[in-house]
Design a protein around this motif. Structure first.
Motif, PDB file in Angstrom:
ATOM      1  N   ASN A 234       0.833  -1.262  -0.011  1.00 44.06           N
ATOM      2  CA  ASN A 234       0.012   0.117  -0.025  1.00 44.06           C
ATOM      3  C   ASN A 234       0.847   1.238   0.053  1.00 44.06           C
ATOM      4  OD1 ASN A 234      -2.282  -1.506   0.157  1.00 44.06           O
ATOM      5  ND2 ASN A 234      -2.170  -1.535   2.430  1.00 44.06           N
ATOM      6  N   LEU A 235       2.325   1.333   0.295  1.00 43.98           N
ATOM      7  CA  LEU A 235       2.984   2.506   0.317  1.00 43.98           C
ATOM      8  C   LEU A 235       3.640   2.789  -0.958  1.00 43.98           C
ATOM      9  CD1 LEU A 235       5.052   1.302   3.544  1.00 43.98           C
ATOM     10  CD2 LEU A 235       2.979   2.405   3.439  1.00 43.98           C
ATOM     11  N   THR A 236       2.347   3.106  -1.685  1.00 48.41           N
ATOM     12  CA  THR A 236       2.903   3.452  -3.147  1.00 48.41           C
ATOM     13  C   THR A 236       3.587   4.551  -3.387  1.00 48.41           C
ATOM     14  OG1 THR A 236       0.579   4.403  -3.410  1.00 48.41           O
ATOM     15  CG2 THR A 236       0.930   2.097  -4.211  1.00 48.41           C
ATOM     16  N   ASN A 237       3.867   5.578  -2.366  1.00 48.13           N
ATOM     17  CA  ASN A 237       4.696   6.773  -2.502  1.00 48.13           C
ATOM     18  C   ASN A 237       6.013   6.532  -1.987  1.00 48.13           C
ATOM     19  OD1 ASN A 237       2.712   8.695  -3.400  1.00 48.13           O
ATOM     20  ND2 ASN A 237       1.601   8.587  -1.493  1.00 48.13           N
ATOM     21  N   LEU A 238       6.255   5.273  -1.765  1.00 51.75           N
ATOM     22  CA  LEU A 238       7.805   4.960  -0.982  1.00 51.75           C
ATOM     23  C   LEU A 238       8.627   5.020  -2.230  1.00 51.75           C
ATOM     24  CD1 LEU A 238       8.767   4.370   1.634  1.00 51.75           C
ATOM     25  CD2 LEU A 238       8.678   1.643   0.998  1.00 51.75           C
ATOM     26  N   GLN A 239       9.747   5.774  -2.014  1.00 55.20           N
ATOM     27  CA  GLN A 239      10.994   5.856  -2.968  1.00 55.20           C
ATOM     28  C   GLN A 239      12.082   5.297  -2.420  1.00 55.20           C
ATOM     29  OE1 GLN A 239      11.545   9.899  -4.603  1.00 55.20           O
ATOM     30  NE2 GLN A 239       9.353  10.200  -4.743  1.00 55.20           N
ATOM     31  N   PHE A 240      12.308   5.345  -1.094  1.00 61.48           N
ATOM     32  CA  PHE A 240      13.489   4.747  -0.465  1.00 61.48           C
ATOM     33  C   PHE A 240      13.230   3.880   0.837  1.00 61.48           C
ATOM     34  CE2 PHE A 240      14.527   9.067  -2.249  1.00 61.48           C
ATOM     35  CZ  PHE A 240      15.679   8.872  -2.921  1.00 61.48           C
ATOM     36  N   PHE A 241      13.662   2.496   0.373  1.00 57.51           N
ATOM     37  CA  PHE A 241      13.331   1.225   1.271  1.00 57.51           C
ATOM     38  C   PHE A 241      14.700   0.793   1.657  1.00 57.51           C
ATOM     39  CE2 PHE A 241      11.190  -2.809   2.032  1.00 57.51           C
ATOM     40  CZ  PHE A 241      10.855  -2.649   3.424  1.00 57.51           C
ATOM     41  N   ASP A 242      14.818   0.490   2.979  1.00 55.63           N
ATOM     42  CA  ASP A 242      16.035  -0.105   3.526  1.00 55.63           C
ATOM     43  C   ASP A 242      15.736  -0.915   4.712  1.00 55.63           C
ATOM     44  OD1 ASP A 242      18.525  -1.009   4.196  1.00 55.63           O
ATOM     45  OD2 ASP A 242      19.456   0.869   3.647  1.00 55.63           O
ATOM     46  N   VAL A 243      15.722  -2.234   4.456  1.00 53.46           N
ATOM     47  CA  VAL A 243      15.480  -3.071   5.621  1.00 53.46           C
ATOM     48  C   VAL A 243      16.829  -4.256   5.545  1.00 53.46           C
ATOM     49  CG1 VAL A 243      13.207  -3.268   5.805  1.00 53.46           C
ATOM     50  CG2 VAL A 243      14.416  -4.577   4.363  1.00 53.46           C
ATOM     51  N   SER A 244      17.818  -3.753   5.237  1.00 56.88           N
ATOM     52  CA  SER A 244      19.273  -4.643   5.335  1.00 56.88           C
ATOM     53  C   SER A 244      19.727  -4.824   6.555  1.00 56.88           C
ATOM     54  CB  SER A 244      20.347  -3.917   4.483  1.00 56.88           C
ATOM     55  OG  SER A 244      20.030  -3.362   3.166  1.00 56.88           O
ATOM     56  N   MET A 245      20.781  -5.848   6.752  1.00 58.67           N
ATOM     57  CA  MET A 245      21.299  -6.363   7.889  1.00 58.67           C
ATOM     58  C   MET A 245      20.139  -6.815   8.866  1.00 58.67           C
ATOM     59  SD  MET A 245      24.846  -4.208   7.910  1.00 58.67           S
ATOM     60  CE  MET A 245      24.124  -2.567   7.761  1.00 58.67           C
ATOM     61  N   ASN A 246      19.354  -7.459   8.638  1.00 55.50           N
ATOM     62  CA  ASN A 246      18.333  -7.987   9.673  1.00 55.50           C
ATOM     63  C   ASN A 246      18.214  -9.473   9.365  1.00 55.50           C
ATOM     64  OD1 ASN A 246      16.908  -5.738  11.216  1.00 55.50           O
ATOM     65  ND2 ASN A 246      16.902  -4.963   9.341  1.00 55.50           N
ATOM     66  N   ASN A 247      17.222  -9.902   9.910  1.00 56.29           N
ATOM     67  CA  ASN A 247      17.025 -11.465   9.914  1.00 56.29           C
ATOM     68  C   ASN A 247      15.685 -11.879   9.214  1.00 56.29           C
ATOM     69  OD1 ASN A 247      19.607 -12.329  11.111  1.00 56.29           O
ATOM     70  ND2 ASN A 247      18.607 -11.230  13.114  1.00 56.29           N
ATOM     71  N   LEU A 248      15.413 -11.093   8.262  1.00 52.68           N
ATOM     72  CA  LEU A 248      14.047 -11.238   7.560  1.00 52.68           C
ATOM     73  C   LEU A 248      14.109 -12.480   6.690  1.00 52.68           C
ATOM     74  CD1 LEU A 248      13.290  -7.537   6.695  1.00 52.68           C
ATOM     75  CD2 LEU A 248      12.319  -8.894   8.629  1.00 52.68           C
ATOM     76  N   GLN A 249      12.969 -12.956   6.713  1.00 49.20           N
ATOM     77  CA  GLN A 249      12.691 -14.177   5.882  1.00 49.20           C
ATOM     78  C   GLN A 249      11.494 -13.896   4.783  1.00 49.20           C
ATOM     79  OE1 GLN A 249      11.904 -17.392   8.317  1.00 49.20           O
ATOM     80  NE2 GLN A 249      13.947 -17.257   9.338  1.00 49.20           N
ATOM     81  N   GLY A 250      11.295 -14.925   4.208  1.00 45.28           N
ATOM     82  CA  GLY A 250      10.077 -14.876   2.993  1.00 45.28           C
ATOM     83  C   GLY A 250      10.317 -14.298   1.774  1.00 45.28           C
ATOM     84  N   ASP A 251       9.491 -13.898   0.914  1.00 46.13           N
ATOM     85  CA  ASP A 251       9.705 -13.653  -0.530  1.00 46.13           C
ATOM     86  C   ASP A 251       9.626 -11.941  -0.805  1.00 46.13           C
ATOM     87  OD1 ASP A 251       7.077 -12.823  -0.568  1.00 46.13           O
ATOM     88  OD2 ASP A 251       6.676 -15.184  -1.466  1.00 46.13           O
ATOM     89  N   LEU A 252       9.737 -11.667  -1.896  1.00 49.45           N
ATOM     90  CA  LEU A 252       9.657 -10.135  -2.385  1.00 49.45           C
ATOM     91  C   LEU A 252       8.237  -9.834  -2.900  1.00 49.45           C
ATOM     92  CD1 LEU A 252      13.267  -9.565  -3.832  1.00 49.45           C
ATOM     93  CD2 LEU A 252      12.518  -9.477  -1.467  1.00 49.45           C
TER      94      LEU A 252
END
Length: 940
Positions: A234-252
């Motif tokens: 839903n965050l269709t205005n998002l231009q910069f997204f960074d969740v690096s260096m975590n322990n996230l799983q799942g797909d994109l």
């Protein structure tokens, strides 16, 4: 005018308009109300202001009854901020950020009209007054990041959740713990939400999908788990997204709907599934970094085709298919990093024309076809890495001569490249690494290779090179590693190789070399020497006839030796033979006696002594017993946070430095780790780091010979065996009166120490597969050999960059007071720029002769960086910084290095240069070695 008086003379230009001839409303940085002519705004941000020891007169400032804006951000302001700030009750805008203040955060409870509050990266040392936010209901911007302010904040502050007008929330690098609360979804006006580099755990709440206005979402470097929340799309205005260096799983799958993205950073997680083809249609995407995950599938062929694509790093996944061909359509791409995947097909020809590419890394895939000629002539290239594929082609002379002066590394091993190495390779004068091993290159090695003065590693093994090894190779004065094994080189071994001051490893095995082994090789300090399986003849030089080089000469039937038993003895006259026989007989008798004593001694040892485990990293010429028996009080030469250091003198005349560590000592060191519950993982990680550090081969990094460990019940002892450096540390020679008596350091020597140490750090940061971050660079960890050449030492706190380390280990408080970068002291985050800051302090020591901390000289809670800053008023005061023991003829020369030191110690990490840039700047600052002699002639 009271405000002007607190600043130094160097800021006079800023205040040129601040004089009695002008109205206050005409002063630079002052804005008045047009009708009543009262001061409404003071904006002195970004002026590089330094107030030295003078406090900012906030009491006077706050007497301006109509003042609404006070902006002092991005300066070098110091000292404490008084409680008088509370009197500025009409303020709607307050910016104190990006300064060097000390002391507690000032009270702000009365600033109830605030809309904008910037106190990020200020240096305040107390916790933030969260209760004050309850009276600031209209706050629009809250910027608190990069501070120790929140160090006492165990959870996400609940007061923030009531600020429903917030559009900008910056709380990165604040040591916040706990979860992101679901109530974050109430802040629906948020445009920017940054909470990176903290200790956040748990999942990303699904309520974050309510923040429909988000333009930037930064959550990297935390301990987040789970999958990307449903509804992120839903965050269709998002231009910069960074969740690096975590322990996230799942797909994109949630990402494929974020069509406005410009930057997508999700590296170092545990993401799976196929790469969504929809991302290839993103019209604005310029940065894509997904390395070190478990992604599969192919990259869409039109990826990056629509925008000014800048870089891609999808390394270390399981991606297949071909390389998207059009990511450099607009010629803005700087980095193409897809190494360690399963890509197939050819390298797209378009990248041969990508003039902006600095890093081209496609190694460890299944690429085939011919390497486009233009790849070898990319004008901005620093690294060309095509190793471990099935690529063909040549290195064309007309292209390599156009290679940028910045080309530093060529990795092309394990392909099917052929042809000759062109003489024009000498035009790439910045080359420090060439690895063409395991290919089909042929012909002669060009003599012009001697022009590569920065060449550190040359691997040409397992090719079809012929002809003589050019004597000019001895002009590559930085060479530490040569491997030309398994070729068809002929002729003799050049004596010039023995003059390479930094050579550490020499492998010329399995060639057709003839003649004698040059005696000049005896002067080298080699950890590896392999001349086996050639056609060499004559006597093995006596100094090379040692146990450490056993096997180094095998397969050369023409060789002889009086010491190496499996070679025939060298012939001589009868008296010489008699003496030789007696010598050999005596040596054999002594060896037999020593062996019997050794067996007896071994048989009498306790069972626990059998448990010592030796891991050697170089060819060893000693037994572990000789080391172990020397760990006693009379050999103790130093103590540190990570263990005790002993000097061990071997029977063969060699000296070693041995660091002894036990679990007890490590526990003391690890008390600084605020996450002690993870201590075991830190210890295990230490073992892995030692393995990595053991592979380092550089003349300016201390040599680690081996580790010796023993597990006994609950205690584990570790011995790290290093080379011994005869002249101690740089600290000793600069600051210890007893050591300074050995001879002061003139400027030429200091400069050469600076360059050598910088090259050692440059190698750690840029020359290893993954950057090695030292974390405790200081003059006492720069050791000096008998020729005063420097070695970077003591890697007890080192970290390997971009590894999947435990977060707690990354946040250990490490380093030494006076050398620690300002941001590291409170964020516990470390990168290469932290080392650069510390090295800048060392440069200041070399120029000034002063210690990093000296309360008498600098004042309480001040350091050498502050002191140097306070002296930058005019040329005379700057020259007064130079150590009085340095010859007057060099004083102007030293200022060049001082300028580099000041750049290295910038308060903002982004303004500091890389170590590679530091080396270049230092080389450009080389002093004229004839200044002093010319000066003396003039006096005569």
């Amino acid at each position: 005018m009271n405000l002007k008086s607190v600043f130094g003379e160097e800021e006079e230009a800023v205040f040129d308009s601040w004089n009695w001839n002008n109205s206050v409303c005409e002063f630079k940085g002052i804005t008045c109300d047009d009708e009543v002519l009262v001061v409404k705004e003071i904006d002195l941000s970004h002026q590089n202001l330094c107030n030295n020891n003078n406090d900012i007169p906030f009491d006077s400032i706050c007497e301006l009854q109509y003042l609404e804006k006070l902006s002092l951000g991005f300066n070098r302001l110091q000292g404490s901020v008084s409680h008088h700030l509370n009197n500025c009750s009409r303020l709607t805008y307050l910016d104190l950020g990006n300064n060097l203040f000390q002391g507690p955060m000032p009270p702000i409870s009365s600033l109830t009209r605030l809309l904008y509050l910037y106190v990020n990266n200020t240096g305040f040392s107390s916790s933030f007054p969260w209760a004050s936010l309850e009276t600031m209901e209209e706050l629009v911007v809250l910027s608190l990041g990069d501070n120790p302010l929140l160090d006492q904040t165990p959870h996400f502050p609940q007061q923030i959740l009531k600020l429903t007008n917030l559009t900008w929330l910056y709380m990165s690098n604040c040591s916040i713990q706990g979860h992101i609360p679901p109530a974050i979804g109430q802040l629906t006006r948020l445009v920017n939400f940054e909470i990176s580099s903290n200790y956040i755990t748990g999942q990303i709440p699904t309520q974050i999908s309510n923040l429909l206005n988000l333009w930037q979402l930064e959550l990297f470097d935390n301990n987040l788990t789970g999958t990307l929340p449903v509804g992120l799309r839903n965050l269709t205005n998002l231009q910069f997204f960074d969740v690096s260096m975590n322990n996230l799983q799942g797909d994109l799958s949630e990402i494929k709907f974020l069509t406005q993205l410009k930057s997508l950073q999700m590296f170092e997680n545990h993401l799976t599934g196929e790469f969504p083809p929809e991302i290839g249609d993103f019209k604005y995407l310029v940065n894509l970094s997904l390395y070190r995950n478990h992604l599969t599938g192919t990259l869409p062929p039109h990826l990056g085709s629509y925008s000014d694509f800048n870089y891609i790093d999808v390394s270390e996944n399981f991606l297949t298919g071909q390389i998207p061909p059009n990511m450099c359509n607009n010629n803005n791409m700087t980095e193409l990093l897809i190494l360690d995947n399963n890509f197939t097909g050819a390298i797209p020809p378009a990248y041969a024309d990508c003039k902006t590419l600095s890093r081209f890394r496609v190694s460890n895939n299944m690429l085939s076809g011919v390497v486009p000629d233009g790849i070898w002539g990319l004008p901005a290239a620093e690294i060309i890495d095509i190793a471990n594929n099935d690529l063909q082609g040549t290195i064309p002379s007309h292209m390599i001569q156009n290679a940028a002066k910045t080309l530093a590394q060529i990795y092309a091993a394990n392909n099917r490249l052929s042809g000759q190495l062109p003489p024009e390779i000498s035009k790439a004068t910045s080359l420090n690494t060439i690895d063409l091993s395991h290919n089909q290159f042929s012909g002669k090695l060009p003599a012009t290779i001697g022009d590569l003065k920065h060449l550190d590693s040359l691997h040409l093994d397992s090719n079809m090179f012929t002809g003589e090894i050019p004597a000019s190779l001895g002009s590559c004065v930085s060479l530490s590693d040569i491997n030309m094994a398994n070729n068809a080189f002929s002729g003799s071994i050049p004596t010039s190789l023995g003059r390479l001051p930094t050579l550490n490893s020499l492998n010329l095995s399995s060639n057709q070399l003839r003649g004698e082994i040059p005696g000049s090789l005896s002067s080298l300090r080699l950890s590896l020497l392999d001349l086996s399986h050639n056609k060499l003849g004559g006597a093995i030089p006596e100094s090379l006839s040692i146990q450490a080089y056993n096997g180094s000469f095998a397969g050369n039937p023409g060789l002889c030796s009086q010491k190496v038993k499996y070679f025939r003895p060298c012939s001589s006259d009868s008296s010489g033979v008699l003496v030789t026989c007696l010598s050999v007989g005596s040596a054999a008798g002594l060896f037999l006696l020593a062996y019997l004593c050794y067996i007896k001694r071994k048989s009498g040892k306790h069972e626990e002594d059998e448990a010592w485990n030796v891991k050697s990293f170089h060819v060893l010429s000693f037994m572990e017993d000789e080391i172990i028996d020397s760990i006693k009080e009379e050999n103790l030469i130093g103590k540190g946070g990570s263990g005790q250091v002993y000097r061990v003198s071997l029977k063969n005349g060699m000296d070693l430095a041995v660091k002894h560590m036990t679990n007890t000592e490590e526990s003391v060191w690890q008390k600084s780790n605020r996450r002690r519950r993870r201590r075991r993982s830190c210890v295990a990680e230490f073992e892995a780091e030692v393995e990595t550090l053991s592979s380092i081969r550089h003349v300016n990094v201390v040599k680690l010979y081996c580790s010796i460990t023993r597990q006994e019940q609950e205690q584990e002892s570790r011995l790290l065996v290093y080379e011994y450096l005869a002249n101690g540390s740089l600290w000793d020679r600069l600051h210890d009166p007893s050591k300074k008596k050995l001879g002061g350091l003139d400027w030429i020597t200091r400069y050469e120490i600076a360059v050598g140490a910088a090259k050692g750090l440059e190698y750690l940061h840029h020359g290893c597969e993954r950057a090695v971050i030292h974390r405790d660079v200081k003059s006492s960890n720069i050791l000096l050999d008998e020729h005063l050449k420097p070695r970077i030492a003591d890697f007890g706190l080192a970290k390997i960059g971009q590894t999947t380390t435990t977060a707690s280990c990354t946040h250990v408080i490490a380093g030494t007071h006076g050398y620690i970068a300002p941001e590291y002291g409170y964020t516990y985050k470390v990168n290469e720029k932290s080392d650069v800051y510390s090295f800048g302090v060392v440069l200041m020591e070399l120029v000034t002769g002063k210690k990093p901390i000296d309360e008498v000289e600098y004042g309480e809670n001040k350091d050498i960086v502050y002191w140097v800053c306070s002296k930058l008023k005019n040329k005379e005061s700057v020259l007064s910084l130079v150590d009085s023991s340095i010859d007057d003829a060099y004083k102007e020369e030293t200022i060049k290095v001082l300028k580099i030191a000041i750049t290295c110690t910038s308060s903002l990490p982004t303004l500091r240069p890389t170590m590679r840039a530091v080396v270049k700047m230092l080389e450009e600052a080389e002093p004229c070695k004839f200044i002093s002699s010319i000066s003396n002639k003039d006096k005569v």
